[in-house]
Design a protein around this motif. Structure first.
Motif, PDB file in Angstrom:
ATOM      1  N   ALA A  71      46.340  27.077  41.261  1.00 12.58           N
ATOM      2  CA  ALA A  71      46.288  28.220  42.016  1.00 12.58           C
ATOM      3  C   ALA A  71      45.199  29.198  41.450  1.00 12.58           C
ATOM      4  O   ALA A  71      45.081  29.387  40.349  1.00 12.58           O
ATOM      5  CB  ALA A  71      47.271  28.932  42.676  1.00 12.58           C
ATOM      6  N   LYS A  72      44.423  29.788  42.489  1.00 10.00           N
ATOM      7  CA  LYS A  72      43.527  30.574  42.118  1.00 10.00           C
ATOM      8  C   LYS A  72      43.880  31.869  42.574  1.00 10.00           C
ATOM      9  O   LYS A  72      44.402  32.099  43.788  1.00 10.00           O
ATOM     10  CB  LYS A  72      41.905  30.441  42.647  1.00 10.00           C
ATOM     11  CG  LYS A  72      41.317  29.114  42.139  1.00 10.00           C
ATOM     12  CD  LYS A  72      41.373  28.748  40.640  1.00 10.00           C
ATOM     13  CE  LYS A  72      40.700  27.581  40.317  1.00 10.00           C
ATOM     14  NZ  LYS A  72      40.787  27.304  39.092  1.00 10.00           N
ATOM     15  N   VAL A  73      43.820  33.075  41.698  1.00 14.19           N
ATOM     16  CA  VAL A  73      44.333  34.487  42.329  1.00 14.19           C
ATOM     17  C   VAL A  73      43.171  35.516  42.327  1.00 14.19           C
ATOM     18  O   VAL A  73      42.568  35.451  41.779  1.00 14.19           O
ATOM     19  CB  VAL A  73      45.414  34.804  41.097  1.00 14.19           C
ATOM     20  CG1 VAL A  73      46.003  36.505  41.650  1.00 14.19           C
ATOM     21  CG2 VAL A  73      46.385  33.857  40.991  1.00 14.19           C
ATOM     22  N   VAL A  74      43.435  35.960  43.636  1.00 14.86           N
ATOM     23  CA  VAL A  74      42.299  36.920  44.211  1.00 14.86           C
ATOM     24  C   VAL A  74      42.988  38.183  44.249  1.00 14.86           C
ATOM     25  O   VAL A  74      44.301  38.357  44.843  1.00 14.86           O
ATOM     26  CB  VAL A  74      41.672  36.733  45.552  1.00 14.86           C
ATOM     27  CG1 VAL A  74      40.763  37.914  45.867  1.00 14.86           C
ATOM     28  CG2 VAL A  74      41.109  35.198  45.375  1.00 14.86           C
ATOM     29  N   LEU A  75      42.626  39.407  43.342  1.00 13.85           N
ATOM     30  CA  LEU A  75      43.244  40.582  43.594  1.00 13.85           C
ATOM     31  C   LEU A  75      42.845  41.288  44.899  1.00 13.85           C
ATOM     32  O   LEU A  75      41.673  41.616  45.111  1.00 13.85           O
ATOM     33  CB  LEU A  75      42.836  41.489  42.551  1.00 13.85           C
ATOM     34  CG  LEU A  75      43.458  43.031  42.552  1.00 13.85           C
ATOM     35  CD1 LEU A  75      45.070  42.810  42.302  1.00 13.85           C
ATOM     36  CD2 LEU A  75      42.991  43.667  41.286  1.00 13.85           C
ATOM     37  N   SER A  76      43.832  41.542  45.694  1.00 16.43           N
ATOM     38  CA  SER A  76      43.692  42.219  47.032  1.00 16.43           C
ATOM     39  C   SER A  76      44.686  43.558  47.175  1.00 16.43           C
ATOM     40  O   SER A  76      45.452  43.442  47.900  1.00 16.43           O
ATOM     41  CB  SER A  76      43.968  41.302  48.118  1.00 16.43           C
ATOM     42  OG  SER A  76      43.909  41.748  49.453  1.00 16.43           O
ATOM     43  N   SER A  77      44.005  44.446  46.680  1.00 15.94           N
ATOM     44  CA  SER A  77      44.888  45.549  46.269  1.00 15.94           C
ATOM     45  C   SER A  77      43.969  46.737  46.221  1.00 15.94           C
ATOM     46  O   SER A  77      42.924  46.514  45.266  1.00 15.94           O
ATOM     47  CB  SER A  77      45.885  45.415  45.285  1.00 15.94           C
ATOM     48  OG  SER A  77      46.678  46.793  44.852  1.00 15.94           O
ATOM     49  N   THR A  78      44.422  47.946  46.377  1.00 13.99           N
ATOM     50  CA  THR A  78      43.423  49.216  45.765  1.00 13.99           C
ATOM     51  C   THR A  78      43.367  49.103  44.383  1.00 13.99           C
ATOM     52  O   THR A  78      42.647  49.742  43.855  1.00 13.99           O
ATOM     53  CB  THR A  78      44.217  50.667  46.300  1.00 13.99           C
ATOM     54  OG1 THR A  78      45.698  50.589  45.797  1.00 13.99           O
ATOM     55  CG2 THR A  78      44.147  50.479  47.699  1.00 13.99           C
ATOM     56  N   TRP A  79      44.129  48.185  43.510  1.00 13.62           N
ATOM     57  CA  TRP A  79      43.939  48.265  41.975  1.00 13.62           C
ATOM     58  C   TRP A  79      42.729  47.676  41.654  1.00 13.62           C
ATOM     59  O   TRP A  79      42.175  47.935  40.706  1.00 13.62           O
ATOM     60  CB  TRP A  79      45.147  47.555  41.503  1.00 13.62           C
ATOM     61  CG  TRP A  79      46.537  48.122  41.474  1.00 13.62           C
ATOM     62  CD1 TRP A  79      47.107  48.743  42.382  1.00 13.62           C
ATOM     63  CD2 TRP A  79      47.283  48.565  40.347  1.00 13.62           C
ATOM     64  NE1 TRP A  79      48.282  49.024  42.040  1.00 13.62           N
ATOM     65  CE2 TRP A  79      48.361  49.252  40.862  1.00 13.62           C
ATOM     66  CE3 TRP A  79      47.066  48.463  38.873  1.00 13.62           C
ATOM     67  CZ2 TRP A  79      49.416  49.624  39.779  1.00 13.62           C
ATOM     68  CZ3 TRP A  79      47.863  48.965  38.011  1.00 13.62           C
ATOM     69  CH2 TRP A  79      49.055  49.439  38.524  1.00 13.62           C
ATOM     70  N   ARG A  80      41.864  47.244  42.522  1.00 13.63           N
ATOM     71  CA  ARG A  80      40.743  46.360  42.608  1.00 13.63           C
ATOM     72  C   ARG A  80      39.271  47.464  42.322  1.00 13.63           C
ATOM     73  O   ARG A  80      38.401  47.064  41.967  1.00 13.63           O
ATOM     74  CB  ARG A  80      40.319  45.278  43.498  1.00 13.63           C
ATOM     75  CG  ARG A  80      39.904  45.831  44.851  1.00 13.63           C
ATOM     76  CD  ARG A  80      40.154  44.832  46.074  1.00 13.63           C
ATOM     77  NE  ARG A  80      39.503  45.452  47.111  1.00 13.63           N
ATOM     78  CZ  ARG A  80      40.213  46.171  48.033  1.00 13.63           C
ATOM     79  NH1 ARG A  80      41.409  46.690  47.606  1.00 13.63           N
ATOM     80  NH2 ARG A  80      39.526  46.373  49.030  1.00 13.63           N
ATOM     81  N   VAL A  81      39.568  48.471  42.680  1.00 13.28           N
ATOM     82  CA  VAL A  81      38.668  49.448  42.819  1.00 13.28           C
ATOM     83  C   VAL A  81      37.954  49.739  41.620  1.00 13.28           C
ATOM     84  O   VAL A  81      36.962  49.978  41.445  1.00 13.28           O
ATOM     85  CB  VAL A  81      39.009  50.862  43.757  1.00 13.28           C
ATOM     86  CG1 VAL A  81      38.037  51.692  43.942  1.00 13.28           C
ATOM     87  CG2 VAL A  81      39.495  50.299  45.190  1.00 13.28           C
ATOM     88  N   HIS A  82      38.955  50.113  40.551  1.00 14.28           N
ATOM     89  CA  HIS A  82      38.417  50.321  39.252  1.00 14.28           C
ATOM     90  C   HIS A  82      38.737  49.135  38.239  1.00 14.28           C
ATOM     91  O   HIS A  82      39.660  48.896  38.186  1.00 14.28           O
ATOM     92  CB  HIS A  82      39.308  51.430  38.738  1.00 14.28           C
ATOM     93  CG  HIS A  82      39.054  52.724  39.661  1.00 14.28           C
ATOM     94  ND1 HIS A  82      38.026  53.570  39.623  1.00 14.28           N
ATOM     95  CD2 HIS A  82      40.086  53.284  40.363  1.00 14.28           C
ATOM     96  CE1 HIS A  82      38.392  54.475  40.559  1.00 14.28           C
ATOM     97  NE2 HIS A  82      39.468  54.331  41.152  1.00 14.28           N
ATOM     98  N   SER A  83      37.779  48.918  37.520  1.00 13.76           N
ATOM     99  CA  SER A  83      37.733  47.737  36.696  1.00 13.76           C
ATOM    100  C   SER A  83      38.868  47.912  35.425  1.00 13.76           C
ATOM    101  O   SER A  83      39.444  46.882  35.237  1.00 13.76           O
ATOM    102  CB  SER A  83      36.160  47.668  36.011  1.00 13.76           C
ATOM    103  OG  SER A  83      35.860  48.596  35.127  1.00 13.76           O
ATOM    104  N   SER A  84      39.105  49.201  34.966  1.00 12.60           N
ATOM    105  CA  SER A  84      39.910  49.476  34.179  1.00 12.60           C
ATOM    106  C   SER A  84      41.377  49.401  34.818  1.00 12.60           C
ATOM    107  O   SER A  84      42.215  48.683  33.831  1.00 12.60           O
ATOM    108  CB  SER A  84      40.034  50.888  33.875  1.00 12.60           C
ATOM    109  OG  SER A  84      40.390  51.711  34.755  1.00 12.60           O
ATOM    110  N   SER A  85      41.636  49.326  35.940  1.00 15.28           N
ATOM    111  CA  SER A  85      42.857  48.927  36.457  1.00 15.28           C
ATOM    112  C   SER A  85      43.035  47.574  36.459  1.00 15.28           C
ATOM    113  O   SER A  85      44.101  46.862  36.322  1.00 15.28           O
ATOM    114  CB  SER A  85      43.020  49.334  37.919  1.00 15.28           C
ATOM    115  OG  SER A  85      43.040  50.852  37.860  1.00 15.28           O
TER     116      SER A  85
END
Length: 140
Positions: A71-85
């Motif tokens: 499986a490939k995982v794509v981050l679909s969350s407001t956490w994706r807005v900052h690379s540090s997150s």
């Protein structure tokens, strides 16, 4: 690359064409998990703990990845807005895997153990961070 499906955390099956394959072999199934962090990996309300990412949710996510290893995982969350997150999430997932592998090694009294699903974890991609206020449009 931006992911091509949106919404809540979930799994989506995609097919892609293989290069240089015969017509009967051209389609390859790809499983893509769209992961939302808040309320999924990081519980809300009564289920919230002092741990940012509780072992219980990481164990459940690991279980899924163990049973769907490609499986490939794509981050679909407001956490994706900052690379540090994003870096923090990947680091915490990997630290959890390391902890579990060390525990298993001690329990089994061996240095030879299977690889953990979150070891070396990285996201395949993120959904479009410019659309984080309108979830239905974040997939372009």
């Amino acid at each position: 690359m931006m992911a091509k499906h949106g919404g809540e955390s979930g799994t989506k099956r995609h097919t892609k064409k293989k290069r240089d394959a015969s017509p009967n072999e051209q389609l390859e199934e790809v499983v893509v998990i769209f992961l939302d962090m808040d309320g999924v990996i990081q519980p809300f309300g009564a289920e919230a703990t002092s741990d940012e990412f509780p072992d219980s949710t990481l164990q459940a996510f690991s279980y899924i990845l163990y049973h769907v290893p490609f499986a490939k995982v794509v981050l679909s969350s407001t956490w994706r807005v900052h690379s540090s997150s994003i870096d923090l999430i990947e680091c915490r997932f990997q630290a959890y895997a390391e902890k579990k592998m060390q525990q298993r090694s001690l329990e089994e009294k061996t240095d030879v153990i299977d690889r953990h699903p979150l070891q070396n974890f990285v996201f395949l991609d993120i959904t479009n961070p410019q659309m984080h206020t309108e979830r239905q449009y974040e997939i372009d």
